[in-house]
Write a protein that holds these residues in place. Sequence first.
Motif, PDB file in Angstrom:
ATOM      1  N   ILE A   1       3.037  -0.160  -6.840  1.00  0.00           N
ATOM      2  CA  ILE A   1       2.639   1.550  -7.177  1.00  0.00           C
ATOM      3  C   ILE A   1       1.080   1.406  -7.313  1.00  0.00           C
ATOM      4  O   ILE A   1       0.648   2.770  -7.262  1.00  0.00           O
ATOM      5  CB  ILE A   1       3.305   1.671  -8.405  1.00  0.00           C
ATOM      6  N   ALA A   2       0.483   0.660  -7.756  1.00  0.00           N
ATOM      7  CA  ALA A   2      -0.907   0.766  -8.030  1.00  0.00           C
ATOM      8  C   ALA A   2      -1.763   1.072  -6.710  1.00  0.00           C
ATOM      9  O   ALA A   2      -2.743   1.742  -6.629  1.00  0.00           O
ATOM     10  CB  ALA A   2      -1.479  -0.713  -8.304  1.00  0.00           C
ATOM     11  N   ALA A   3      -0.988   0.802  -5.396  1.00  0.00           N
ATOM     12  CA  ALA A   3      -1.945   1.420  -4.267  1.00  0.00           C
ATOM     13  C   ALA A   3      -2.018   2.867  -4.150  1.00  0.00           C
ATOM     14  O   ALA A   3      -2.906   3.533  -3.686  1.00  0.00           O
ATOM     15  CB  ALA A   3      -0.809   0.959  -3.230  1.00  0.00           C
ATOM     16  N   ILE A   4      -1.018   3.585  -4.859  1.00  0.00           N
ATOM     17  CA  ILE A   4      -0.959   5.141  -4.956  1.00  0.00           C
ATOM     18  C   ILE A   4      -2.534   5.529  -5.886  1.00  0.00           C
ATOM     19  O   ILE A   4      -2.577   6.647  -6.068  1.00  0.00           O
ATOM     20  CB  ILE A   4       0.190   5.678  -5.718  1.00  0.00           C
ATOM     21  N   ALA A   5      -3.155   4.542  -6.640  1.00  0.00           N
ATOM     22  CA  ALA A   5      -4.161   5.009  -7.354  1.00  0.00           C
ATOM     23  C   ALA A   5      -5.237   5.690  -6.601  1.00  0.00           C
ATOM     24  O   ALA A   5      -6.079   6.513  -7.061  1.00  0.00           O
ATOM     25  CB  ALA A   5      -4.674   3.558  -7.905  1.00  0.00           C
ATOM     26  N   ALA A   6      -5.262   5.433  -5.277  1.00  0.00           N
ATOM     27  CA  ALA A   6      -6.341   6.135  -4.474  1.00  0.00           C
ATOM     28  C   ALA A   6      -6.141   7.613  -4.535  1.00  0.00           C
ATOM     29  O   ALA A   6      -7.122   8.347  -4.333  1.00  0.00           O
ATOM     30  CB  ALA A   6      -6.183   5.452  -3.077  1.00  0.00           C
ATOM     31  N   TYR A   7      -4.946   8.098  -4.572  1.00  0.00           N
ATOM     32  CA  TYR A   7      -4.803   9.431  -4.729  1.00  0.00           C
ATOM     33  C   TYR A   7      -5.481  10.294  -5.667  1.00  0.00           C
ATOM     34  O   TYR A   7      -5.697  11.496  -5.618  1.00  0.00           O
ATOM     35  CB  TYR A   7      -3.147   9.610  -5.068  1.00  0.00           C
ATOM     36  N   VAL A   8      -5.602   9.546  -6.888  1.00  0.00           N
ATOM     37  CA  VAL A   8      -6.331  10.192  -7.913  1.00  0.00           C
ATOM     38  C   VAL A   8      -7.777   9.550  -8.072  1.00  0.00           C
ATOM     39  O   VAL A   8      -8.454   9.455  -9.053  1.00  0.00           O
ATOM     40  CB  VAL A   8      -5.428  10.113  -9.277  1.00  0.00           C
ATOM     41  N   ASN A   9      -8.250   8.991  -7.070  1.00  0.00           N
ATOM     42  CA  ASN A   9      -9.692   8.462  -7.008  1.00  0.00           C
ATOM     43  C   ASN A   9      -9.835   7.090  -7.913  1.00  0.00           C
ATOM     44  O   ASN A   9     -10.738   6.837  -8.592  1.00  0.00           O
ATOM     45  CB  ASN A   9     -10.748   9.223  -7.367  1.00  0.00           C
ATOM     46  N   GLY A  10      -8.685   6.510  -8.120  1.00  0.00           N
ATOM     47  CA  GLY A  10      -8.696   5.180  -8.921  1.00  0.00           C
ATOM     48  C   GLY A  10      -8.808   3.927  -8.108  1.00  0.00           C
ATOM     49  O   GLY A  10      -9.174   4.193  -6.899  1.00  0.00           O
ATOM     50  N   PRO A  11      -8.927   2.726  -8.772  1.00  0.00           N
ATOM     51  CA  PRO A  11      -9.528   1.631  -8.156  1.00  0.00           C
ATOM     52  C   PRO A  11      -8.221   1.258  -7.297  1.00  0.00           C
ATOM     53  O   PRO A  11      -7.229   1.445  -7.660  1.00  0.00           O
ATOM     54  CB  PRO A  11      -9.880   0.697  -9.116  1.00  0.00           C
ATOM     55  N   GLY A  12      -8.608   0.204  -6.586  1.00  0.00           N
ATOM     56  CA  GLY A  12      -7.416  -0.543  -5.535  1.00  0.00           C
ATOM     57  C   GLY A  12      -7.562  -0.400  -4.367  1.00  0.00           C
ATOM     58  O   GLY A  12      -8.165   0.375  -3.500  1.00  0.00           O
TER      59      GLY A  12
END
Length: 222
Positions: A158-169
């Motif tokens: 699920i952490a891959a979706i972090a890019a959606y909110v400009n998160g790391p990963g």
Amino acid sequence: MPVPPLASSFFTYVGDNSDSVLRLAWGHVWVVALSIGIAVVIGVLLGVLTYRSPLASSIALTVSGLFLTFPSFALLGILLAILGLGVTPVVIALVLYALLPIVSNTITGLREVDAVVLDSARGLGMSPVGRLIRVELPIAWPVILAGLRTATQLVVGIAAIAAYVNGPGLGRFIFSGLSQLGGANATNQVVVGTLGIIIIALVFDLLLSVVGRLTISKGIRA
């Protein structure tokens, strides 16, 4: 034997972008580790506080299970509107998604402790807190650890979706590649992100397996 053109292109892309790959991979690792660390504290505490009461444990499981029914994009969108871009909404979302396996396995593990063992602990004069820390949690630990491993694998993906909110990963590679399908390196970006996430998931699971070997007594493993 010659290297297939697609493989050659992939390895060339990785070599040319190794700094970005390592930076985003590390970002993926630490956001997962942070989220799981917080989820373990909250999840085990919830399990400990509720496992003796069927009603309380049912409420804890229902609430933590509800978070898994939220689509990840929808949950991140809600958190984005409240907290803005960055790491904070990502960590909160990942913690919420990780809770159910940890809470569920903590409750199950503690409930499965043999009553005879608890009676023996009482006979030795142990307090309720002493029994919990020295007897119940160590016996329940293999079950809790199994829930932790499940939660970790879930969160890594699920952490891959972090890019959606400009998160790391590594999700940034996947989103970038998907947005440029047909471009020169679109496929390479998607493959880099996907393979990186798979490798990270395997490494986390291996580390937790080692933790289990080091922390679970041979008598319980047997």
